[in-house]
Motif scaffolding. Structure first.
Motif, PDB file in Angstrom:
ATOM      1  N   ASP A  68      45.537  49.514  39.894  1.00  0.00           N
ATOM      2  CA  ASP A  68      46.768  49.465  39.379  1.00  0.00           C
ATOM      3  C   ASP A  68      47.520  48.158  39.237  1.00  0.00           C
ATOM      4  O   ASP A  68      48.439  47.870  38.934  1.00  0.00           O
ATOM      5  CB  ASP A  68      47.849  50.298  40.257  1.00  0.00           C
ATOM      6  CG  ASP A  68      47.639  50.003  41.644  1.00  0.00           C
ATOM      7  OD1 ASP A  68      46.442  49.734  42.204  1.00  0.00           O
ATOM      8  OD2 ASP A  68      48.512  49.513  42.364  1.00  0.00           O
ATOM      9  N   GLN A  69      46.692  47.085  39.778  1.00  0.00           N
ATOM     10  CA  GLN A  69      46.923  45.754  39.662  1.00  0.00           C
ATOM     11  C   GLN A  69      46.175  45.148  38.340  1.00  0.00           C
ATOM     12  O   GLN A  69      45.410  45.061  38.154  1.00  0.00           O
ATOM     13  CB  GLN A  69      46.419  45.013  40.733  1.00  0.00           C
ATOM     14  CG  GLN A  69      47.008  45.336  42.333  1.00  0.00           C
ATOM     15  CD  GLN A  69      46.573  44.552  43.520  1.00  0.00           C
ATOM     16  OE1 GLN A  69      45.736  43.946  43.332  1.00  0.00           O
ATOM     17  NE2 GLN A  69      47.203  44.574  44.380  1.00  0.00           N
ATOM     18  N   VAL A  70      47.129  44.791  37.392  1.00  0.00           N
ATOM     19  CA  VAL A  70      46.821  44.384  36.149  1.00  0.00           C
ATOM     20  C   VAL A  70      47.561  43.146  35.602  1.00  0.00           C
ATOM     21  O   VAL A  70      48.769  42.729  36.118  1.00  0.00           O
ATOM     22  CB  VAL A  70      46.957  45.507  35.129  1.00  0.00           C
ATOM     23  CG1 VAL A  70      46.369  46.726  35.323  1.00  0.00           C
ATOM     24  CG2 VAL A  70      48.303  45.961  34.855  1.00  0.00           C
ATOM     25  N   ILE A  71      46.794  42.352  34.808  1.00  0.00           N
ATOM     26  CA  ILE A  71      47.505  41.296  34.044  1.00  0.00           C
ATOM     27  C   ILE A  71      47.651  41.579  32.643  1.00  0.00           C
ATOM     28  O   ILE A  71      46.636  42.457  32.021  1.00  0.00           O
ATOM     29  CB  ILE A  71      46.232  40.128  34.111  1.00  0.00           C
ATOM     30  CG1 ILE A  71      45.874  39.480  35.562  1.00  0.00           C
ATOM     31  CG2 ILE A  71      46.932  39.026  33.255  1.00  0.00           C
ATOM     32  CD1 ILE A  71      45.000  38.582  35.736  1.00  0.00           C
ATOM     33  N   TYR A  99      42.369  33.403  38.787  1.00  0.00           N
ATOM     34  CA  TYR A  99      42.689  34.101  37.830  1.00  0.00           C
ATOM     35  C   TYR A  99      41.961  33.432  36.394  1.00  0.00           C
ATOM     36  O   TYR A  99      42.074  34.141  35.334  1.00  0.00           O
ATOM     37  CB  TYR A  99      44.199  34.084  37.559  1.00  0.00           C
ATOM     38  CG  TYR A  99      45.030  35.158  38.392  1.00  0.00           C
ATOM     39  CD1 TYR A  99      44.427  36.371  38.565  1.00  0.00           C
ATOM     40  CD2 TYR A  99      45.953  34.808  39.156  1.00  0.00           C
ATOM     41  CE1 TYR A  99      45.081  37.206  39.752  1.00  0.00           C
ATOM     42  CE2 TYR A  99      46.781  35.510  39.900  1.00  0.00           C
ATOM     43  CZ  TYR A  99      46.310  36.851  40.488  1.00  0.00           C
ATOM     44  OH  TYR A  99      46.827  37.472  41.349  1.00  0.00           O
ATOM     45  N   SER A 100      41.350  32.554  36.391  1.00  0.00           N
ATOM     46  CA  SER A 100      40.617  31.738  35.445  1.00  0.00           C
ATOM     47  C   SER A 100      38.916  32.114  35.507  1.00  0.00           C
ATOM     48  O   SER A 100      38.573  31.965  34.722  1.00  0.00           O
ATOM     49  CB  SER A 100      40.779  30.401  35.272  1.00  0.00           C
ATOM     50  OG  SER A 100      42.389  30.037  35.118  1.00  0.00           O
ATOM     51  N   GLY A 101      38.706  32.774  36.624  1.00  0.00           N
ATOM     52  CA  GLY A 101      37.365  33.231  36.721  1.00  0.00           C
ATOM     53  C   GLY A 101      36.683  31.929  37.208  1.00  0.00           C
ATOM     54  O   GLY A 101      35.456  31.773  36.923  1.00  0.00           O
ATOM     55  N   MET A 102      37.176  30.785  37.861  1.00  0.00           N
ATOM     56  CA  MET A 102      36.587  29.636  38.200  1.00  0.00           C
ATOM     57  C   MET A 102      36.841  29.310  39.663  1.00  0.00           C
ATOM     58  O   MET A 102      37.339  30.057  40.347  1.00  0.00           O
ATOM     59  CB  MET A 102      37.408  28.440  37.319  1.00  0.00           C
ATOM     60  CG  MET A 102      37.321  28.514  35.952  1.00  0.00           C
ATOM     61  SD  MET A 102      38.307  27.146  35.174  1.00  0.00           S
ATOM     62  CE  MET A 102      38.054  27.335  33.490  1.00  0.00           C
ATOM     63  N   SER A 103      35.902  28.324  40.003  1.00  0.00           N
ATOM     64  CA  SER A 103      35.937  27.875  41.353  1.00  0.00           C
ATOM     65  C   SER A 103      37.124  26.790  41.423  1.00  0.00           C
ATOM     66  O   SER A 103      37.247  26.224  40.205  1.00  0.00           O
ATOM     67  CB  SER A 103      34.542  27.424  41.747  1.00  0.00           C
ATOM     68  OG  SER A 103      34.346  26.195  40.983  1.00  0.00           O
ATOM     69  N   LEU A 104      37.677  26.551  42.500  1.00  0.00           N
ATOM     70  CA  LEU A 104      38.743  25.323  42.555  1.00  0.00           C
ATOM     71  C   LEU A 104      38.262  23.956  42.219  1.00  0.00           C
ATOM     72  O   LEU A 104      38.533  23.233  41.356  1.00  0.00           O
ATOM     73  CB  LEU A 104      39.114  25.326  43.881  1.00  0.00           C
ATOM     74  CG  LEU A 104      40.134  24.203  44.200  1.00  0.00           C
ATOM     75  CD1 LEU A 104      41.477  24.732  43.260  1.00  0.00           C
ATOM     76  CD2 LEU A 104      40.525  24.153  45.610  1.00  0.00           C
ATOM     77  N   LEU A 106      44.214  43.667  31.561  1.00  0.00           N
ATOM     78  CA  LEU A 106      43.044  43.184  32.535  1.00  0.00           C
ATOM     79  C   LEU A 106      43.355  43.469  34.074  1.00  0.00           C
ATOM     80  O   LEU A 106      44.258  42.943  34.491  1.00  0.00           O
ATOM     81  CB  LEU A 106      42.784  41.725  32.217  1.00  0.00           C
ATOM     82  CG  LEU A 106      42.812  41.253  30.881  1.00  0.00           C
ATOM     83  CD1 LEU A 106      42.867  39.669  31.078  1.00  0.00           C
ATOM     84  CD2 LEU A 106      41.581  41.640  30.154  1.00  0.00           C
ATOM     85  N   THR A 107      42.416  44.225  34.611  1.00  0.00           N
ATOM     86  CA  THR A 107      42.692  44.592  35.942  1.00  0.00           C
ATOM     87  C   THR A 107      42.315  43.320  36.819  1.00  0.00           C
ATOM     88  O   THR A 107      41.424  42.204  36.572  1.00  0.00           O
ATOM     89  CB  THR A 107      41.545  45.589  36.397  1.00  0.00           C
ATOM     90  OG1 THR A 107      40.312  44.976  36.336  1.00  0.00           O
ATOM     91  CG2 THR A 107      42.090  46.620  35.814  1.00  0.00           C
ATOM     92  N   SER A 147      44.084  50.654  28.725  1.00  0.00           N
ATOM     93  CA  SER A 147      43.418  50.533  29.832  1.00  0.00           C
ATOM     94  C   SER A 147      43.989  51.192  31.094  1.00  0.00           C
ATOM     95  O   SER A 147      43.203  51.597  32.028  1.00  0.00           O
ATOM     96  CB  SER A 147      43.232  48.976  30.205  1.00  0.00           C
ATOM     97  OG  SER A 147      42.540  48.494  29.224  1.00  0.00           O
ATOM     98  N   LEU A 148      45.381  51.331  31.162  1.00  0.00           N
ATOM     99  CA  LEU A 148      45.905  51.785  32.395  1.00  0.00           C
ATOM    100  C   LEU A 148      45.497  53.366  32.479  1.00  0.00           C
ATOM    101  O   LEU A 148      45.562  53.779  33.461  1.00  0.00           O
ATOM    102  CB  LEU A 148      47.522  51.662  32.372  1.00  0.00           C
ATOM    103  CG  LEU A 148      47.663  50.093  32.484  1.00  0.00           C
ATOM    104  CD1 LEU A 148      49.457  50.204  32.388  1.00  0.00           C
ATOM    105  CD2 LEU A 148      47.631  49.659  33.821  1.00  0.00           C
ATOM    106  N   ASN A 149      45.190  53.674  31.398  1.00  0.00           N
ATOM    107  CA  ASN A 149      44.940  55.271  31.379  1.00  0.00           C
ATOM    108  C   ASN A 149      43.378  55.456  31.664  1.00  0.00           C
ATOM    109  O   ASN A 149      43.026  56.709  31.551  1.00  0.00           O
ATOM    110  CB  ASN A 149      45.394  56.052  30.283  1.00  0.00           C
ATOM    111  CG  ASN A 149      46.992  56.182  30.221  1.00  0.00           C
ATOM    112  OD1 ASN A 149      47.566  56.374  31.247  1.00  0.00           O
ATOM    113  ND2 ASN A 149      47.551  55.634  28.968  1.00  0.00           N
ATOM    114  N   THR A 150      42.535  54.633  31.711  1.00  0.00           N
ATOM    115  CA  THR A 150      41.086  54.797  31.461  1.00  0.00           C
ATOM    116  C   THR A 150      40.406  54.055  32.755  1.00  0.00           C
ATOM    117  O   THR A 150      38.999  53.865  32.591  1.00  0.00           O
ATOM    118  CB  THR A 150      40.769  54.008  30.299  1.00  0.00           C
ATOM    119  OG1 THR A 150      41.175  52.602  30.078  1.00  0.00           O
ATOM    120  CG2 THR A 150      41.155  54.711  28.925  1.00  0.00           C
ATOM    121  N   LEU A 151      41.138  53.703  33.701  1.00  0.00           N
ATOM    122  CA  LEU A 151      40.358  53.093  34.622  1.00  0.00           C
ATOM    123  C   LEU A 151      39.362  53.758  35.725  1.00  0.00           C
ATOM    124  O   LEU A 151      38.874  53.127  36.506  1.00  0.00           O
ATOM    125  CB  LEU A 151      41.480  52.370  35.778  1.00  0.00           C
ATOM    126  CG  LEU A 151      42.472  51.296  34.978  1.00  0.00           C
ATOM    127  CD1 LEU A 151      43.479  50.461  35.835  1.00  0.00           C
ATOM    128  CD2 LEU A 151      41.422  50.068  34.068  1.00  0.00           C
TER     129      LEU A 151
END
Length: 718
Positions: free
Chosen positions: A132-135, A186-191, A339-340, A551-555
């Motif tokens: 349920d946590q989505v962007i 949230y960028s999929g990166m390391s610091l 995007l979850t 997507s919210l209905n297909t998770l």
């Protein structure tokens, strides 16, 4: 709880979108924009307003309107009440060792009751994945990916989500602190990677207009310890997207051409509102290197103001309203990508930035429709690998082929077929996982959690027998579980979101191993190419808002089964039919249309098949609506099948009318011949066909042929 799959907070956002379209902008901005969803209980929506004046205005003028909207959205009777709420105090996470900033804008101290809350999960999958946590991302942003490059496109997502969670999006104009760690996460990166990108001037040149580094030089201030401390680095994040440079040029050219003919600005803008968006801003192939980083990005309003020039005082209000409508026409507020958090924070670092967007873009071309039962988890890409590379701004097409052979990517996307043609550009079909399978690390953690609790999460379990076979055993211990499970696929990942397999210490807990297939999943559904050119489109007034099915209905869907996923409506479970491969390959065209095979071929759910057939559905009526959706009259229809079902349910024997009904009465083989001739570039002699299908793009005609079971793969122009 409500009986709809739409969450109450999402329902309120949908109602806000409708109010924004139906109210004068000044009234909406003054009274409605700053409202907030508070709660939903016992059929009553509680909506917060900033002050008593707003509450009284809304209660006296909009209560009945909002009640009617929410009742329609949730398909059940609701009530609405407005209350005054205090402004929230925004907080942010502090990460040890991170260069986070203290929050700049802090509301006054307020005495508030403190409540102790605890989240309780009965599903290990929900507890770990938290689907349920989505962007939420505007669909139009997908056009920026080839311009920014896959890495910087994710970096914008990181800034945008961090700004939203910090409160900057909810209170424009104020500055809020956000840890750099959160942006990187949230960028999929390391610091470290985030800091490396931040140090490059090219990063901010390419993100110009989306994320702007306002202060180039560091500033310092004395803290309470009398030592100098660096103040937070200041970035301005665009929450409303500007036009891409190529879209701006296309829109300007279209407007200039009409204005040069002597028409007034208001007349020209009204004409633009009646023109399909992909004619105003057609998709153009771009790569990061093709963008002039010195070109400023402008909004739709900026373009209209520059092109139309000074507007008289009498026309200014109407001009502003039309400008708002045109902006929503080109960037529909309901055209959203979900995007979850789990995918972005757990899977994206494993997949990589390019593969992450690859999965997101193919998912965005699939959906689930809870109203009709259709689930589309197959995506057809007309120009194959070359088209996908174009979506991402990649020059090397073979990269897509290599990604599909990556084990992590294959958990989300599998290629299932391709057709005759050039290797790079031949049409291809992909099976897409619409759920969130857990990573290996989280699956191990889930198994340990279940073992510690001492019970399985569902009432069935599977015991592996062979590589391609499993046996289902019923568990009699009264375990708490999901509604149903399915087994399947070579992976034999266990069934529902929290199923466990007996007898092995390394058993996997799958997201859900059910998965549905569909005959065709052209994203535009009206036959438009599946490139970025139709990413901005949401159906016309005659279609459902397909983003409601998204997507919210297909998770809870996975990628590992052979049969279709049951669709739950209320307390009943209706399952779609499995289409044999021989039926899919078989043409259904003879002298008469075979209604049963048309329904089966197009994945009409069992429930809807029974409803339509019991009330007199005819093949001609179905064909009529499919012709309508394929024609230019159906511009904006994203899913012809769902649209046809929605129009047929009230009267299954009634077609689209006019020339479309006339064509549907033509013998099936003759109509097929006309369709094939049109695809081959030979205009049929039939005047009714010419009148109905004039100007229909070839890609939509091919989609129609696929829906009708007319083989076209061996055509020269294919």
């Amino acid at each position: 709880m409500n009986g709809s799959s739409i969450q109450p907070e999402r329902a309120w956002q949908m109602a806000l979108d409708q109010l924004r379209l139906g109210m004068p902008k000044a009234s909406f901005d003054t009274w409605v924009r700053d409202t907030s969803f508070v709660s939903y209980a016992d059929g009553v929506f509680t909506i917060g307003t900033p002050n008593a004046y707003g509450r009284e205005w809304l209660a006296s003028r909009l209560t009945s309107t909002v009640t009617r909207m929410l009742t329609g959205i949730l398909s059940q009777q609701v009530e609405v009440q407005f209350i005054v709420v205090e402004a929230p105090v925004d907080e942010y996470e502090e990460s040890e060792g991170d260069e986070y900033a203290q929050q700049i804008a802090i509301p006054p101290e307020q005495n508030q009751d403190v409540l102790a809350l605890q989240a309780a999960y009965q599903s290990v999958y929900d507890e770990i994945v938290r689907p349920d946590q989505v962007i939420v991302l505007p669909g139009y942003f997908l056009r920026f990916i080839p311009l920014l490059g896959v890495e910087l496109a994710w970096l914008y997502i990181g800034f945008r989500q961090a700004a939203y969670e910090a409160g900057a999006a909810r209170q424009p104009g104020k500055k809020f602190g956000a840890p750099a760690q959160k942006v990187a996460r949230y960028s999929g990166m390391s610091l470290r990677t985030f800091r490396r990108y931040s140090a490059k001037p090219d990063t901010w040149q390419r993100l110009r207009g989306l994320v702007t580094a306002v202060e180039d030089k560091p500033r310092w201030q004395h803290g309470n310890d009398n030592h100098p401390h660096r103040t937070p680095r200041f970035y301005r994040v665009a929450m409303t997207l500007p036009l891409t440079p190529s879209d701006e040029l296309s829109l300007r050219a279209w407007l200039y051409k009409r204005l040069a003919g002597g028409k007034s600005p208001l007349v020209v803008i009204r004409a633009a509102l009646e023109t399909p968006a992909d004619e105003l801003i057609p998709w153009q192939e771009n790569t990061p290197s093709s963008r002039d980083v010195n070109v400023e990005l402008h909004s739709v309003h900026d373009v209209l103001s520059a092109v139309c020039g000074p507007i008289s005082e009498n026309d200014r209000k109407q001009f502003q309203e039309l400008a708002d409508q045109l902006a929503q026409h080109l960037m529909p507020p309901k055209d959203l990508v979900f995007l979850t958090h789990y995918f972005v924070t757990r899977w994206l670092p494993k997949l990589g930035h390019g593969q992450g967007w690859f999965v997101v873009l193919l998912r965005d071309r699939c959906y689930i429709n809870p109203r009709t039962g259709e689930i589309r988890d197959e995506a057809r890409v007309e120009q194959g690998y070359a088209e996908i590379a174009g979506w991402l701004g990649l020059k090397r097409v073979k990269t897509i082929w290599e990604w599909l052979r990556n084990d992590d990517v294959s958990r989300f996307v599998r290629e299932i077929s391709h057709e005759i043609g050039e290797w790079e550009e031949s049409p291809r079909r992909f099976k897409v996982c619409l759920g969130e399978p857990m990573t290996d690390e989280d699956q191990t953690r889930a198994n340990k959690s279940l073992a510690h609790r001492g019970f399985g999460a569902v009432d069935t379990y599977s015991q592996p027998i062979g590589a391609n076979d499993t046996i289902r055993n019923e568990c009699t211990s009264g375990s708490v579980g999901a509604v149903d499970t399915h087994n399947g696929g070579i992976d034999t990942i266990s069934g529902a979101s929290d199923t466990i397999r007996d007898g092995y210490s390394n058993d996997l807990i799958g997201a859900v191993d059910t998965h549905n297939g569909a005959i065709d999943t052209d994203r535009g559904a009206n036959g438009t190419p599946i490139g970025g050119d139709d990413t901005h489109r949401v159906g016309a007034d005659v279609t459902f808002d397909w983003r409601e099915w998204h997507s919210l209905n297909t998770l809870a869907l996975g990628l590992n089964h052979k049969k279709n996923t049951p669709t739950t409506t209320g307390s009943e479970i209706e399952s779609d039919l499995e289409i044999p491969a021989s039926t899919i390959r078989k043409g259904v065209v003879g002298m008469e249309w075979n209604l049963s095979e048309l329904l089966l071929r197009n994945r009409i759910s069992v429930k809807n098949q029974e409803l339509l057939l019991e009330n007199g559905l005819t093949a001609q009526a179905l064909v009529s609506w499919l012709l309508y959706a394929a024609s230019t009259s159906g511009n904006g229809i994203r899913d012809p099948i769902a649209h046809a079902v929605s129009r047929l349910i009230p009267d299954p024997s009634r077609g689209a009318g006019g020339v479309f009904d006339q064509l549907s009465e033509v013998p099936a083989n003759e109509l097929a011949d006309m369709l094939l001739r049109e695809i081959e570039g030979q205009s049929p002699w039939n005047q009714v066909w010419r009148k109905a299908m004039k100007g229909t793009p070839c890609s939509r005609l091919r989609t129609l042929a696929d829906q009708l079971g007319i083989p076209v793969s061996d055509l020269g122009n294919w």
